[in-house]
Design a protein around this motif. Structure first.
Motif, PDB file in Angstrom:
ATOM      1  N   GLY A  89       5.989 -15.791  -6.135  1.00 30.46           N
ATOM      2  CA  GLY A  89       7.364 -16.005  -6.549  1.00 30.46           C
ATOM      3  C   GLY A  89       8.040 -14.762  -7.091  1.00 30.46           C
ATOM      4  O   GLY A  89       9.169 -14.825  -7.561  1.00 30.46           O
ATOM      5  N   LYS A  90       7.330 -13.629  -7.048  1.00 24.69           N
ATOM      6  CA  LYS A  90       7.898 -12.372  -7.524  1.00 24.69           C
ATOM      7  C   LYS A  90       7.755 -11.299  -6.444  1.00 24.69           C
ATOM      8  O   LYS A  90       6.990 -11.446  -5.505  1.00 24.69           O
ATOM      9  N   SER A  91       8.485 -10.227  -6.622  1.00 26.29           N
ATOM     10  CA  SER A  91       8.342  -9.084  -5.723  1.00 26.29           C
ATOM     11  C   SER A  91       7.225  -8.206  -6.272  1.00 26.29           C
ATOM     12  O   SER A  91       7.461  -7.312  -7.093  1.00 26.29           O
ATOM     13  N   ASP A  92       6.003  -8.497  -5.862  1.00 24.32           N
ATOM     14  CA  ASP A  92       4.826  -7.802  -6.386  1.00 24.32           C
ATOM     15  C   ASP A  92       4.572  -6.538  -5.563  1.00 24.32           C
ATOM     16  O   ASP A  92       3.857  -6.560  -4.559  1.00 24.32           O
ATOM     17  N   VAL A  93       5.163  -5.439  -5.999  1.00 26.73           N
ATOM     18  CA  VAL A  93       5.070  -4.177  -5.263  1.00 26.73           C
ATOM     19  C   VAL A  93       3.626  -3.693  -5.164  1.00 26.73           C
ATOM     20  O   VAL A  93       3.190  -3.185  -4.129  1.00 26.73           O
ATOM     21  N   GLY A  94       2.871  -3.870  -6.249  1.00 28.98           N
ATOM     22  CA  GLY A  94       1.483  -3.427  -6.258  1.00 28.98           C
ATOM     23  C   GLY A  94       0.647  -4.135  -5.206  1.00 28.98           C
ATOM     24  O   GLY A  94      -0.148  -3.507  -4.498  1.00 28.98           O
ATOM     25  N   ALA A  95       0.823  -5.452  -5.070  1.00 28.91           N
ATOM     26  CA  ALA A  95       0.082  -6.227  -4.079  1.00 28.91           C
ATOM     27  C   ALA A  95       0.489  -5.838  -2.664  1.00 28.91           C
ATOM     28  O   ALA A  95      -0.355  -5.750  -1.768  1.00 28.91           O
ATOM     29  N   VAL A  96       1.782  -5.588  -2.475  1.00 29.02           N
ATOM     30  CA  VAL A  96       2.278  -5.173  -1.153  1.00 29.02           C
ATOM     31  C   VAL A  96       1.657  -3.836  -0.761  1.00 29.02           C
ATOM     32  O   VAL A  96       1.178  -3.658   0.365  1.00 29.02           O
ATOM     33  N   LYS A  97       1.647  -2.895  -1.684  1.00 32.53           N
ATOM     34  CA  LYS A  97       1.064  -1.573  -1.400  1.00 32.53           C
ATOM     35  C   LYS A  97      -0.425  -1.674  -1.090  1.00 32.53           C
ATOM     36  O   LYS A  97      -0.937  -0.999  -0.202  1.00 32.53           O
ATOM     37  N   GLU A  98      -1.130  -2.526  -1.830  1.00 33.47           N
ATOM     38  CA  GLU A  98      -2.570  -2.696  -1.606  1.00 33.47           C
ATOM     39  C   GLU A  98      -2.839  -3.306  -0.238  1.00 33.47           C
ATOM     40  O   GLU A  98      -3.766  -2.883   0.475  1.00 33.47           O
ATOM     41  N   ALA A  99      -2.029  -4.290   0.165  1.00 31.73           N
ATOM     42  CA  ALA A  99      -2.201  -4.928   1.470  1.00 31.73           C
ATOM     43  C   ALA A  99      -1.936  -3.935   2.600  1.00 31.73           C
ATOM     44  O   ALA A  99      -2.696  -3.871   3.576  1.00 31.73           O
ATOM     45  N   ILE A 100      -0.876  -3.164   2.479  1.00 28.63           N
ATOM     46  CA  ILE A 100      -0.535  -2.182   3.508  1.00 28.63           C
ATOM     47  C   ILE A 100      -1.606  -1.091   3.587  1.00 28.63           C
ATOM     48  O   ILE A 100      -2.003  -0.666   4.685  1.00 28.63           O
ATOM     49  N   LYS A 101      -2.092  -0.661   2.431  1.00 33.23           N
ATOM     50  CA  LYS A 101      -3.161   0.340   2.395  1.00 33.23           C
ATOM     51  C   LYS A 101      -4.415  -0.172   3.098  1.00 33.23           C
ATOM     52  O   LYS A 101      -5.069   0.550   3.859  1.00 33.23           O
ATOM     53  N   CYS A 102      -4.732  -1.423   2.847  1.00 31.85           N
ATOM     54  CA  CYS A 102      -5.887  -2.067   3.470  1.00 31.85           C
ATOM     55  C   CYS A 102      -5.769  -2.057   4.989  1.00 31.85           C
ATOM     56  O   CYS A 102      -6.688  -1.646   5.706  1.00 31.85           O
ATOM     57  N   LEU A 103      -4.627  -2.469   5.498  1.00 32.60           N
ATOM     58  CA  LEU A 103      -4.419  -2.565   6.943  1.00 32.60           C
ATOM     59  C   LEU A 103      -4.352  -1.192   7.601  1.00 32.60           C
ATOM     60  O   LEU A 103      -4.913  -0.976   8.683  1.00 32.60           O
ATOM     61  N   LYS A 104      -3.693  -0.255   6.955  1.00 31.06           N
ATOM     62  CA  LYS A 104      -3.614   1.093   7.523  1.00 31.06           C
ATOM     63  C   LYS A 104      -4.966   1.792   7.516  1.00 31.06           C
ATOM     64  O   LYS A 104      -5.203   2.715   8.288  1.00 31.06           O
ATOM     65  N   GLY A 105      -5.860   1.301   6.656  1.00 31.05           N
ATOM     66  CA  GLY A 105      -7.220   1.844   6.623  1.00 31.05           C
ATOM     67  C   GLY A 105      -8.132   1.186   7.653  1.00 31.05           C
ATOM     68  O   GLY A 105      -9.317   1.508   7.730  1.00 31.05           O
ATOM     69  N   GLY A 106      -7.584   0.248   8.433  1.00 30.68           N
ATOM     70  CA  GLY A 106      -8.369  -0.386   9.490  1.00 30.68           C
ATOM     71  C   GLY A 106      -9.116  -1.636   9.074  1.00 30.68           C
ATOM     72  O   GLY A 106      -9.899  -2.185   9.854  1.00 30.68           O
ATOM     73  N   ASP A 107      -8.862  -2.109   7.847  1.00 33.23           N
ATOM     74  CA  ASP A 107      -9.547  -3.311   7.374  1.00 33.23           C
ATOM     75  C   ASP A 107      -8.783  -4.572   7.773  1.00 33.23           C
ATOM     76  O   ASP A 107      -7.628  -4.509   8.182  1.00 33.23           O
ATOM     77  N   LYS A 108      -9.435  -5.688   7.608  1.00 33.41           N
ATOM     78  CA  LYS A 108      -8.788  -6.977   7.862  1.00 33.41           C
ATOM     79  C   LYS A 108      -8.319  -7.571   6.542  1.00 33.41           C
ATOM     80  O   LYS A 108      -8.983  -7.421   5.517  1.00 33.41           O
ATOM     81  N   LEU A 109      -7.189  -8.234   6.605  1.00 30.17           N
ATOM     82  CA  LEU A 109      -6.593  -8.835   5.418  1.00 30.17           C
ATOM     83  C   LEU A 109      -6.520 -10.342   5.609  1.00 30.17           C
ATOM     84  O   LEU A 109      -5.997 -10.826   6.608  1.00 30.17           O
ATOM     85  N   LEU A 110      -7.066 -11.080   4.656  1.00 33.68           N
ATOM     86  CA  LEU A 110      -7.023 -12.545   4.684  1.00 33.68           C
ATOM     87  C   LEU A 110      -5.977 -13.020   3.697  1.00 33.68           C
ATOM     88  O   LEU A 110      -6.056 -12.721   2.495  1.00 33.68           O
TER      89      LEU A 110
END
Length: 198
Positions: A89-110
């Protein structure tokens, strides 16, 4: 992190497999490299069903609600296993950055695109736009996954992996409406997998 994930996986697996075994259907649809794994959500146990259906070789990062990560000991264990929090329910910038970092590093995100559980098994036709945004920003495909609401004790529960797809947008950045269209398509693809689970 990956070592800790493997330890928790191996400790929990015998008990989970005894009481709630799962049957993976369409696991060959999981692509190599980065991908966003998107199941429907009916029970708190759903992440376990997905992770055990994937097998130990695939170790996804998981996005979970912040409230769960604040539970003593459980939150610490989840964090060590690669789970990270998102403030709903919030704009969680930290979570967004972590998810993008994960995917750009070649990992899978659930992550669960509905954003909450639907205990009666209904699937939100629109869904949230987070998964769509991550796919557009990173170029990672979306993988629809269906898990039935009814999970019987000592009987296999099917976990159906659909074909991955790459959402298309007109420009380099998608509009809010385009994200909504992608989210709706994702939820439609998840719902269509129910037939394969029967």
């Amino acid at each position: 992190m990956k070592t800790f994930f493997a330890i928790i996986y191996c400790v929990v697996w015998p008990f989970f497999n005894l009481f709630h075994p799962c049957k993976a259907i369409g696991r060959e649809n999981i692509p190599e490299g980065a991908a966003i794994l998107c199941p429907n959500h009916t029970r708190m146990s759903d992440p376990f069903f997905v992770i055990y259906a994937l097998g130990l070789k695939i170790r996804p990062r998981t996005m979970a609600k912040a409230e769960l990560m604040r539970v003593p000991l459980i939150g610490w264990l989840l964090k060590k296993a690669g789970v990270f929090a998102v403030e709903r329910g919030k704009s969680d910038v930290g979570a967004v950055k972590e998810a993008i970092k994960c995917l750009k590093g070649g990992d899978k995100l659930l992550l669960f695109p509905e954003g909450t559980r639907h205990r009666d098994g209904t699937i939100d036709e629109s869904g949230k736009t987070g998964a769509a945004m991550f796919a557009v920003r990173t170029g990672a495909p979306l993988v629809p996954i269906f898990i039935p609401a009814e999970k019987r004790w000592f009987r296999p529960t099917p976990v159906v992996f659909g074909q991955p797809f790459f959402p298309q947008v007109e420009g380099r950045r998608a509009s809010a409406d385009e994200y909504k269209v992608i989210a709706k398509e994702l939820m439609s693809r998840i719902a269509a997998l129910e037939e394969l689970a029967r």
